[in-house]
Design a protein around this motif. Structure first.
Motif, PDB file in Angstrom:
ATOM      1  N   CYS A   1       0.202  30.315  29.749  1.00 34.42           N
ATOM      2  CA  CYS A   1       1.018  31.483  29.363  1.00 34.42           C
ATOM      3  C   CYS A   1       1.029  32.522  30.475  1.00 34.42           C
ATOM      4  O   CYS A   1       2.064  33.102  30.788  1.00 34.42           O
TER       5      CYS A   1
ATOM      6  N   TYR B   1      -8.191  23.416  24.576  1.00 34.73           N
ATOM      7  CA  TYR B   1      -6.727  23.479  24.454  1.00 34.73           C
ATOM      8  C   TYR B   1      -6.268  24.940  24.460  1.00 34.73           C
ATOM      9  O   TYR B   1      -5.290  25.295  25.132  1.00 34.73           O
TER      10      TYR B   1
ATOM     11  N   ALA C   1      -2.459  29.215  22.293  1.00 28.87           N
ATOM     12  CA  ALA C   1      -3.561  29.868  23.012  1.00 28.87           C
ATOM     13  C   ALA C   1      -4.620  30.358  22.032  1.00 28.87           C
ATOM     14  O   ALA C   1      -5.714  30.745  22.427  1.00 28.87           O
TER      15      ALA C   1
ATOM     16  N   HIS D   1       2.026  17.216  25.068  1.00 24.48           N
ATOM     17  CA  HIS D   1       2.298  18.482  25.760  1.00 24.48           C
ATOM     18  C   HIS D   1       2.187  18.281  27.287  1.00 24.48           C
ATOM     19  O   HIS D   1       3.035  18.729  28.051  1.00 24.48           O
TER      20      HIS D   1
ATOM     21  N   HIS E   1       0.245  22.707  35.144  1.00 24.90           N
ATOM     22  CA  HIS E   1       0.056  22.805  33.692  1.00 24.90           C
ATOM     23  C   HIS E   1      -0.218  21.432  33.080  1.00 24.90           C
ATOM     24  O   HIS E   1      -1.070  21.302  32.211  1.00 24.90           O
TER      25      HIS E   1
ATOM     26  N   ASN F   1      -3.867  26.701  27.335  1.00 29.91           N
ATOM     27  CA  ASN F   1      -2.621  27.390  26.987  1.00 29.91           C
ATOM     28  C   ASN F   1      -2.619  28.846  27.441  1.00 29.91           C
ATOM     29  O   ASN F   1      -1.584  29.378  27.829  1.00 29.91           O
TER      30      ASN F   1
ATOM     31  N   GLN G   1       3.421  28.179  23.098  1.00 30.32           N
ATOM     32  CA  GLN G   1       2.130  28.198  23.786  1.00 30.32           C
ATOM     33  C   GLN G   1       1.330  29.461  23.492  1.00 30.32           C
ATOM     34  O   GLN G   1       0.103  29.434  23.531  1.00 30.32           O
TER      35      GLN G   1
END
Lengths: 262, 100, 314
Positions: C155, C147, C140, C41, C78, C151, C136
């Motif tokens: 977002c 993680y 989340a 990712h 990100h 996320n 994502q």
């Protein structure tokens, strides 16, 4: 301002001229910095370079907007996209290709130091409220650009043998473009008479002191001032690099000028 | 993976930011940086892109001491039977409650 | 070795909806799968800077230039959040990065396609970021705390990415004939690769079941893809853009839009490295990494010397 233009006479003409000089410096500098996006030496520095680029293009955009309002042009994009290289008023140093990280940092430092003193004095001088408001806002960001680039000059200068070689050669190559920072022409004199600009030579010593002290702390040599100095970019006499930069920047907008792109 | 390719990595720092004047600091995330000054600048460039913070702390990640999951019982359970430490324990006249 | 009792207790925590934190006990396989998935990712965010970065210097207005630069910068951010989250599992960023630059680690295939016109930038915002947000939003709520938090932050920041793309695409679709042509062409090129972003069909996705069991993911590839298609059909129609699939048809029974066969041969060949831009993307990222070495080294050396000087002075 090309060689064909005349010296601004009215206060408004002077104001537009100053806004465009500051704006062009920032747009061209921001454009070169934006070329780093995705190619920085480390993720954190990619973010940092993009921040400075965004500040620079943002400053240019607001300076152009004000000029557009004064001149009755459509918007800020008029100045960025529909002028030719001989009309751009930025100093030549900023249009030079990015070369490597050392060159970018050296250029960033020399220009931020210049902007720092220029904006500091402009804020005390400029009576136009809208213009002064912009200067104050932008000054905060310039202080950070100066801090960031100065810290990097120290690290590259007093880092490894390779980094020292690279940053020293960057300063050597850039030096001939520093003379132009303090060239004062009749356009500036006219603006000074309207309290819209300051005498750049008045802070030349302070600038030199800051640059000298930083380079010395970074264990670097200060290049020789007694050498050929490039001049004339503010009057439209640029290097060959600006034309290529603008060809890239302007092509889409100029190819479809009637389309909406905002 | 070819280990010969391994290049330099800057140490890891934990970043804490203060969202507003007077508010307590919160953990924002981490950055890599060669030293404290650059860690501060990287924190600013990474975690204040949207004005999230007005002040930062940076701490080398290896200097953080954390409780372990095995500590959960002995560390936190004793507080579970001390409701008098929590303001919700006390009833307040309604008129007072409304005033914020 | 992980004992059965440990595994059972771990599964019970997952099934209870508890969040797993870095120092908690976790199965070795859970850790490995997370490192693989999270770093993939992260790599995707970083490689994803390149196709869009391709248009920063040519953006057609100062506003669009700043929007695009801010967006590409966010992607660096990100990537940074995701690498940091992966580092909580005991991996080092440098190792992870070298795994995709010189090893076998993957990144999203979507970034191996070229951005030919400015409309591609709008379509990436609309379709590619639209798909990423679907994914994502699910992540989340992932069982692994760092993680999930990364996320969540992504977002929040990314909602503007999709919006700016959709907004500009709508303008182009409603603009001059040349703009309309660019817009439709870009959608035609990006539609199928975007559908591939959700990964192979559930039946061909060996990792899916395990990731769902551990609540790293909560929905299957096909569920997410269907959700995305349903939404995009509406959004395309709203701005007068057509989607390049003659088999798109509303299914009264399921309440979803049926769609045609995804060209999976193309997907697998791009994943394996044979896409239009794979080699160039890798060359660009390797160059940045290798050119950056002397900079990273210099900063470390300066820090070392400075510490030494301070030590002597005190």
């Amino acid at each position: 301002m090309s060689t064909l233009d005349t010296i601004p006479k009215t206060k408004q003409e002077s104001l537009v001229e100053v806004l465009l000089r500051l704006g062009d410096d920032r747009l061209i500098h921001g454009h070169r910095l934006s070329e780093w996006a995705g190619h920085g030496p480390e993720l954190e520095e990619d973010l940092a370079l993009a921040n400075v680029a965004l500040d620079m293009i943002g400053h240019a955009s607001s300076l152009y907007s004000y000029a557009a309002k004064l001149e009755g042009k459509q918007d800020e994009d008029h100045y960025a996209y529909f002028r030719d290289d001989i009309d751009f008023k930025n100093i030549a140093m900023l249009e030079l290709p990015r070369v490597d990280f050392a060159f970018t940092i050296a250029k960033q430092f020399l220009f931020s130091a210049f902007s720092y003193f220029l904006y500091r004095d402009l804020i005390d001088t400029v009576e136009d409220e809208q213009f002064n408001g912009m200067l104050q806002k932008h000054f905060k960001e310039i202080k950070y650009h100066l801090r960031h680039s100065r810290e990097w000059v120290l690290r590259l200068g007093d880092g490894t043998e390779e980094s020292k070689k690279r940053i020293q050669s960057a300063f050597n190559d850039l030096w001939m473009y520093t003379g132009e920072l303090f060239d004062q022409d009749d356009t500036e004199k006219a603006a000074i008479s309207h309290n819209l600009y300051v005498d750049v030579t008045s802070f030349k010593e302070e600038w030199m002191k800051l640059v000298k002290e930083t380079l010395e702390e970074a264990t670097l040599d200060v290049p020789d001032n007694d050498q050929y100095m490039f001049s004339g970019a503010r009057g439209g006499r640029h290097t060959e690099h600006l034309g290529h930069l603008l060809a890239e920047m302007q092509f889409l907008r100029r190819s479809y000028p009637d389309a909406e792109w905002k | 993976m070819n280990k010969k390719n391994q290049k330099t990595e800057w140490p890891l720092w934990e970043v804490f930011y203060q969202p507003k004047d007077g508010k307590p600091f919160e953990h924002a995330g981490s950055v890599h940086a060669p030293d404290a000054e650059m860690a501060l600048q990287n924190a600013r460039d990474t975690y204040a892109r949207r004005n999230e913070g007005i002040a930062f702390w940076v701490v080398p990640s290896d200097q953080i001491v954390a409780s372990t999951p095995e500590d959960v019982g002995p560390f936190f359970d004793p507080a579970n039977d001390k409701p008098y430490r929590h303001p919700q324990f006390y009833s307040v006249p309604r008129a007072v409650k409304k005033r914020k | 070795m992980d004992t059965q009792q440990q595994l059972d207790e771990f599964q019970k925590r997952i099934d209870n909806g508890e969040t797993i934190e870095p120092k908690d006990w976790m199965p070795e396989r859970y850790r490995k799968q997370l490192i693989r998935m999270m770093s993939q990712h992260a790599h995707s965010e970083i490689v994803g800077m390149l196709p869009e970065g391709n248009w920063i210097t040519r953006a057609p207005s100062l506003k669009r230039k700043m929007v695009l630069l801010a967006k590409v910068q966010d992607e660096a951010g990100h990537g940074l959040y995701l690498y940091s989250a992966t580092e909580t599992l005991g991996a080092e960023r440098r190792e992870l990065v070298e795994d995709y630059l010189y090893g076998n680690a993957k990144y999203s295939s979507i970034f191996n396609y070229p951005t030919l016109t400015y409309a591609d930038i709008c379509v990436i915002g609309w379709l590619v970021d639209g798909a990423a947000i679907v994914n994502q939003t699910m992540l989340a709520k992932s069982s692994y705390g760092p993680y999930a938090r990364a996320n969540l932050r992504i977002c929040k920041e990314e909602s503007f990415h999709k919006k700016q793309g959709y907004e500009m695409l709508a303008k182009m679709a409603d603009g001059t004939p040349e703009q309309q042509r660019m817009a439709q062409d870009a959608v035609n090129r990006w539609w199928w690769p975007t559908l591939m972003m959700f990964g192979p069909h559930d039946s061909d996705s060996p990792n899916s079941a395990e990731l769902i069991k551990w609540a790293v993911k909560t929905k299957t590839n096909d569920e997410l893809r269907q959700h995305f298609v349903d939404r995009m059909v509406m959004e395309a129609e709203a701005i007068g853009i057509s989607l390049p699939d003659p088999n798109l048809k509303y299914n009264e029974e399921t309440g979803h839009w049926d769609f045609g066969d995804i060209p999976w041969d193309e997907f697998w060949s791009v994943v394996k490295g044979d896409g239009p831009m794979n080699r160039e993307r890798m060359r660009a990222r390797r160059k940045a990494y290798e050119d950056g070495e002397w900079v990273r080294e210099a900063a470390m050396e300066y820090a070392r010397k400075k510490k030494l000087r301070e030590g002597k002075a005190s």
